[in-house]
Write a protein that holds these residues in place. Structure first.
Motif, PDB file in Angstrom:
ATOM      1  N   ARG A  61      42.091  35.826  33.684  1.00  0.00           N
ATOM      2  CA  ARG A  61      43.143  36.767  33.296  1.00  0.00           C
ATOM      3  C   ARG A  61      42.593  38.150  32.990  1.00  0.00           C
ATOM      4  NH1 ARG A  61      44.605  32.254  30.384  1.00  0.00           N
ATOM      5  NH2 ARG A  61      44.212  33.212  28.357  1.00  0.00           N
ATOM      6  N   GLN A  62      41.361  38.237  32.511  1.00  0.00           N
ATOM      7  CA  GLN A  62      40.729  39.556  32.338  1.00  0.00           C
ATOM      8  C   GLN A  62      40.568  40.249  33.685  1.00  0.00           C
ATOM      9  OE1 GLN A  62      37.181  39.895  29.534  1.00  0.00           O
ATOM     10  NE2 GLN A  62      37.392  37.674  29.668  1.00  0.00           N
ATOM     11  N   ALA A  63      40.173  39.466  34.683  1.00  0.00           N
ATOM     12  CA  ALA A  63      39.877  40.060  35.987  1.00  0.00           C
ATOM     13  C   ALA A  63      41.128  40.396  36.788  1.00  0.00           C
ATOM     14  CB  ALA A  63      38.984  39.115  36.795  1.00  0.00           C
ATOM     15  N   ALA A  64      42.221  39.652  36.580  1.00  0.00           N
ATOM     16  CA  ALA A  64      43.397  39.781  37.445  1.00  0.00           C
ATOM     17  C   ALA A  64      43.947  41.199  37.528  1.00  0.00           C
ATOM     18  CB  ALA A  64      44.484  38.799  37.005  1.00  0.00           C
ATOM     19  N   PRO A  65      44.184  41.904  36.403  1.00  0.00           N
ATOM     20  CA  PRO A  65      44.715  43.262  36.533  1.00  0.00           C
ATOM     21  C   PRO A  65      43.716  44.239  37.144  1.00  0.00           C
ATOM     22  CG  PRO A  65      44.307  42.735  34.229  1.00  0.00           C
ATOM     23  CD  PRO A  65      44.121  41.470  35.000  1.00  0.00           C
ATOM     24  N   LEU A  66      42.423  43.960  36.985  1.00  0.00           N
ATOM     25  CA  LEU A  66      41.409  44.829  37.580  1.00  0.00           C
ATOM     26  C   LEU A  66      41.417  44.694  39.096  1.00  0.00           C
ATOM     27  CD1 LEU A  66      38.486  44.011  35.105  1.00  0.00           C
ATOM     28  CD2 LEU A  66      40.253  45.780  34.897  1.00  0.00           C
ATOM     29  N   VAL A  67      41.487  43.448  39.567  1.00  0.00           N
ATOM     30  CA  VAL A  67      41.530  43.195  41.003  1.00  0.00           C
ATOM     31  C   VAL A  67      42.787  43.810  41.617  1.00  0.00           C
ATOM     32  CG1 VAL A  67      41.746  41.361  42.727  1.00  0.00           C
ATOM     33  CG2 VAL A  67      40.098  41.129  40.856  1.00  0.00           C
ATOM     34  N   ALA A  68      43.897  43.768  40.867  1.00  0.00           N
ATOM     35  CA  ALA A  68      45.162  44.299  41.381  1.00  0.00           C
ATOM     36  C   ALA A  68      45.180  45.821  41.423  1.00  0.00           C
ATOM     37  CB  ALA A  68      46.322  43.787  40.525  1.00  0.00           C
ATOM     38  N   ALA A  69      44.505  46.471  40.467  1.00  0.00           N
ATOM     39  CA  ALA A  69      44.674  47.921  40.307  1.00  0.00           C
ATOM     40  C   ALA A  69      43.558  48.757  40.916  1.00  0.00           C
ATOM     41  CB  ALA A  69      44.800  48.264  38.818  1.00  0.00           C
ATOM     42  N   PHE A  70      42.343  48.220  40.996  1.00  0.00           N
ATOM     43  CA  PHE A  70      41.186  49.039  41.333  1.00  0.00           C
ATOM     44  C   PHE A  70      40.621  48.697  42.705  1.00  0.00           C
ATOM     45  CE2 PHE A  70      41.250  48.887  36.669  1.00  0.00           C
ATOM     46  CZ  PHE A  70      41.250  50.236  36.380  1.00  0.00           C
ATOM     47  N   ASP A  71      39.998  49.700  43.313  1.00  0.00           N
ATOM     48  CA  ASP A  71      39.274  49.518  44.566  1.00  0.00           C
ATOM     49  C   ASP A  71      37.849  49.098  44.209  1.00  0.00           C
ATOM     50  OD1 ASP A  71      38.297  49.550  47.124  1.00  0.00           O
ATOM     51  OD2 ASP A  71      38.237  51.739  47.289  1.00  0.00           O
ATOM     52  N   ILE A  72      37.616  47.810  44.199  1.00  0.00           N
ATOM     53  CA  ILE A  72      36.325  47.274  43.773  1.00  0.00           C
ATOM     54  C   ILE A  72      35.358  47.311  44.945  1.00  0.00           C
ATOM     55  CG2 ILE A  72      35.151  45.187  42.967  1.00  0.00           C
ATOM     56  CD1 ILE A  72      37.845  44.550  41.478  1.00  0.00           C
ATOM     57  N   ARG A  73      34.230  47.990  44.752  1.00  0.00           N
ATOM     58  CA  ARG A  73      33.264  48.188  45.841  1.00  0.00           C
ATOM     59  C   ARG A  73      32.043  47.273  45.734  1.00  0.00           C
ATOM     60  NH1 ARG A  73      33.987  53.314  48.091  1.00  0.00           N
ATOM     61  NH2 ARG A  73      36.214  53.835  47.972  1.00  0.00           N
ATOM     62  N   ALA A  74      31.856  46.616  44.580  1.00  0.00           N
ATOM     63  CA  ALA A  74      30.734  45.690  44.404  1.00  0.00           C
ATOM     64  C   ALA A  74      31.025  44.822  43.190  1.00  0.00           C
ATOM     65  CB  ALA A  74      29.410  46.428  44.226  1.00  0.00           C
ATOM     66  N   VAL A  75      30.329  43.690  43.109  1.00  0.00           N
ATOM     67  CA  VAL A  75      30.436  42.782  41.966  1.00  0.00           C
ATOM     68  C   VAL A  75      29.034  42.535  41.444  1.00  0.00           C
ATOM     69  CG1 VAL A  75      31.162  40.493  41.178  1.00  0.00           C
ATOM     70  CG2 VAL A  75      32.485  41.681  42.945  1.00  0.00           C
ATOM     71  N   LYS A  76      28.899  42.581  40.116  1.00  0.00           N
ATOM     72  CA  LYS A  76      27.629  42.240  39.469  1.00  0.00           C
ATOM     73  C   LYS A  76      27.843  41.021  38.584  1.00  0.00           C
ATOM     74  CE  LYS A  76      24.376  42.336  36.101  1.00  0.00           C
ATOM     75  NZ  LYS A  76      24.405  41.799  34.714  1.00  0.00           N
ATOM     76  N   LEU A  77      26.998  40.006  38.752  1.00  0.00           N
ATOM     77  CA  LEU A  77      27.126  38.764  38.010  1.00  0.00           C
ATOM     78  C   LEU A  77      25.947  38.570  37.067  1.00  0.00           C
ATOM     79  CD1 LEU A  77      28.119  36.426  40.989  1.00  0.00           C
ATOM     80  CD2 LEU A  77      29.649  37.662  39.444  1.00  0.00           C
ATOM     81  N   GLY A  78      26.242  38.389  35.779  1.00  0.00           N
ATOM     82  CA  GLY A  78      25.259  37.969  34.801  1.00  0.00           C
ATOM     83  C   GLY A  78      25.507  36.513  34.449  1.00  0.00           C
ATOM     84  N   ILE A  79      25.386  36.164  33.170  1.00  0.00           N
ATOM     85  CA  ILE A  79      25.587  34.761  32.806  1.00  0.00           C
ATOM     86  C   ILE A  79      27.074  34.401  32.925  1.00  0.00           C
ATOM     87  CG2 ILE A  79      23.574  34.712  31.284  1.00  0.00           C
ATOM     88  CD1 ILE A  79      25.567  34.750  28.898  1.00  0.00           C
ATOM     89  N   PRO A  80      27.397  33.264  33.574  1.00  0.00           N
ATOM     90  CA  PRO A  80      28.795  32.844  33.620  1.00  0.00           C
ATOM     91  C   PRO A  80      29.257  32.166  32.344  1.00  0.00           C
ATOM     92  CG  PRO A  80      27.437  31.334  34.889  1.00  0.00           C
ATOM     93  CD  PRO A  80      26.536  32.459  34.435  1.00  0.00           C
ATOM     94  N   GLY A  81      28.321  31.635  31.570  1.00  0.00           N
ATOM     95  CA  GLY A  81      28.676  30.946  30.327  1.00  0.00           C
ATOM     96  C   GLY A  81      28.739  29.454  30.483  1.00  0.00           C
ATOM     97  N   ASN A  82      29.382  28.977  31.544  1.00  0.00           N
ATOM     98  CA  ASN A  82      29.420  27.544  31.850  1.00  0.00           C
ATOM     99  C   ASN A  82      29.928  27.368  33.286  1.00  0.00           C
ATOM    100  OD1 ASN A  82      32.214  27.920  31.689  1.00  0.00           O
ATOM    101  ND2 ASN A  82      32.411  26.884  29.719  1.00  0.00           N
ATOM    102  N   ALA A  83      29.980  26.110  33.726  1.00  0.00           N
ATOM    103  CA  ALA A  83      30.362  25.835  35.109  1.00  0.00           C
ATOM    104  C   ALA A  83      31.825  26.182  35.374  1.00  0.00           C
ATOM    105  CB  ALA A  83      30.090  24.368  35.441  1.00  0.00           C
ATOM    106  N   ALA A  84      32.699  25.982  34.369  1.00  0.00           N
ATOM    107  CA  ALA A  84      34.116  26.310  34.555  1.00  0.00           C
ATOM    108  C   ALA A  84      34.299  27.805  34.785  1.00  0.00           C
ATOM    109  CB  ALA A  84      34.919  25.842  33.346  1.00  0.00           C
ATOM    110  N   ASN A  85      33.578  28.608  34.035  1.00  0.00           N
ATOM    111  CA  ASN A  85      33.661  30.054  34.241  1.00  0.00           C
ATOM    112  C   ASN A  85      33.112  30.445  35.611  1.00  0.00           C
ATOM    113  OD1 ASN A  85      34.753  30.335  31.740  1.00  0.00           O
ATOM    114  ND2 ASN A  85      32.991  31.355  30.813  1.00  0.00           N
ATOM    115  N   ALA A  86      32.021  29.797  36.011  1.00  0.00           N
ATOM    116  CA  ALA A  86      31.450  30.098  37.331  1.00  0.00           C
ATOM    117  C   ALA A  86      32.458  29.785  38.429  1.00  0.00           C
ATOM    118  CB  ALA A  86      30.164  29.304  37.532  1.00  0.00           C
TER     119      ALA A  86
END
Length: 247
Positions: A61-86
């Motif tokens: 839900r944090q990501a959903a409005p960002l994906v809808a509103a912004f022109d995302i040109r790259a993604v950076k991944l750090g720790i996912p926290g757990n497998a469900a988040n990944a």
């Protein structure tokens, strides 16, 4: 429009690593970070005492409005926290890639803190498995490279800070074959958030439209400069000074 980098990482209240590092490093390249928190941590500049994953639904839900509103040109991944988040993050990347097949995804495969502290419950390796298959490039250090099971065709920048000697050698590999290496003079201290800085700077450079080879060179030069100009906030690991560097 300023290019945007979607970032998934943990919150470091000490401001040295995770989202705090990513936001500054991305801004220093001239891009804009869209930070999504995957975990809340209790840590200082040396140790991680607790790490609690954010609910996977909240990550989405944090990501959903960002994906809808912004022109995302790259993604950076750090720790996912757990497998469900990944899994939630992987679904978001697949959705983005359906519209942008060449979207670069930069993965910093953090398996533990520099002191060896866990960064979430369960197996860090299992949590990364989905994301490894989606990453354009993975940036492991030498211990992480030894531990990782890298599926399929994959680019890596293997950082050599854990090797002995006065020179740090970073090697760019594809399918295990060396494409190029960079040599940097070893600096005298230890640093909190150096891997985050490098991965975030690389993602930003790719978001700006640079080729992988050029982006890798710029991101490493920037990171080395932040370490050379690092500052102390407490005894132990120093904080990279993540300011824009002159070109």
């Amino acid at each position: 429009m300023t290019p945007c980098v979607l970032v998934f990482a943990g919150l470091d209240p000490g401001g040295g690593a995770g989202l705090a590092a990513d936001i500054l490093a991305i801004a220093a390249q001239g891009a804009h970070a869209l930070p999504v928190a995957t975990a809340l941590t209790c840590q200082d500049n040396n140790r991680v005492f607790e790490a609690h994953p954010v609910d996977a639904g909240l990550v989405a839900r944090q990501a959903a409005p960002l994906v809808a509103a912004f022109d995302i040109r790259a993604v950076k991944l750090g720790i996912p926290g757990n497998a469900a988040n990944a899994a939630a993050i992987a679904a978001i990347i697949r959705d983005l890639r359906a519209r942008q097949p060449a979207l670069p995804v930069v993965l910093d495969p953090v398996l533990a803190s520099g002191h060896g502290d866990a960064l979430g419950p369960g197996s860090a390796m299992a949590a990364l498995s989905d994301l490894l298959t989606l990453a354009t490039i993975v940036l492991p250090n030498l211990p992480e490279r030894a531990a990782l099971d890298m599926p399929g065709t994959r680019q890596m920048l293997v950082t050599g800070g854990h090797a002995p000697g006065d020179t740090v050698i970073n090697r760019w590999l594809q399918d295990g074959q060396a494409l190029r290496e960079w040599r940097w003079p070893r600096l005298p201290d230890t640093y909190h958030g150096s891997g985050c800085t490098l991965a975030a700077a690389l993602a930003a450079r790719l978001a700006l439209g640079e080729s992988m080879a050029i982006a890798l060179g710029h991101a490493q030069a920037y990171t080395h400069a932040t370490l050379a100009q690092s500052f102390a906030v407490a005894p132990g690991q120093r904080i990279p000074r993540r300011l824009p560097q002159p070109h």
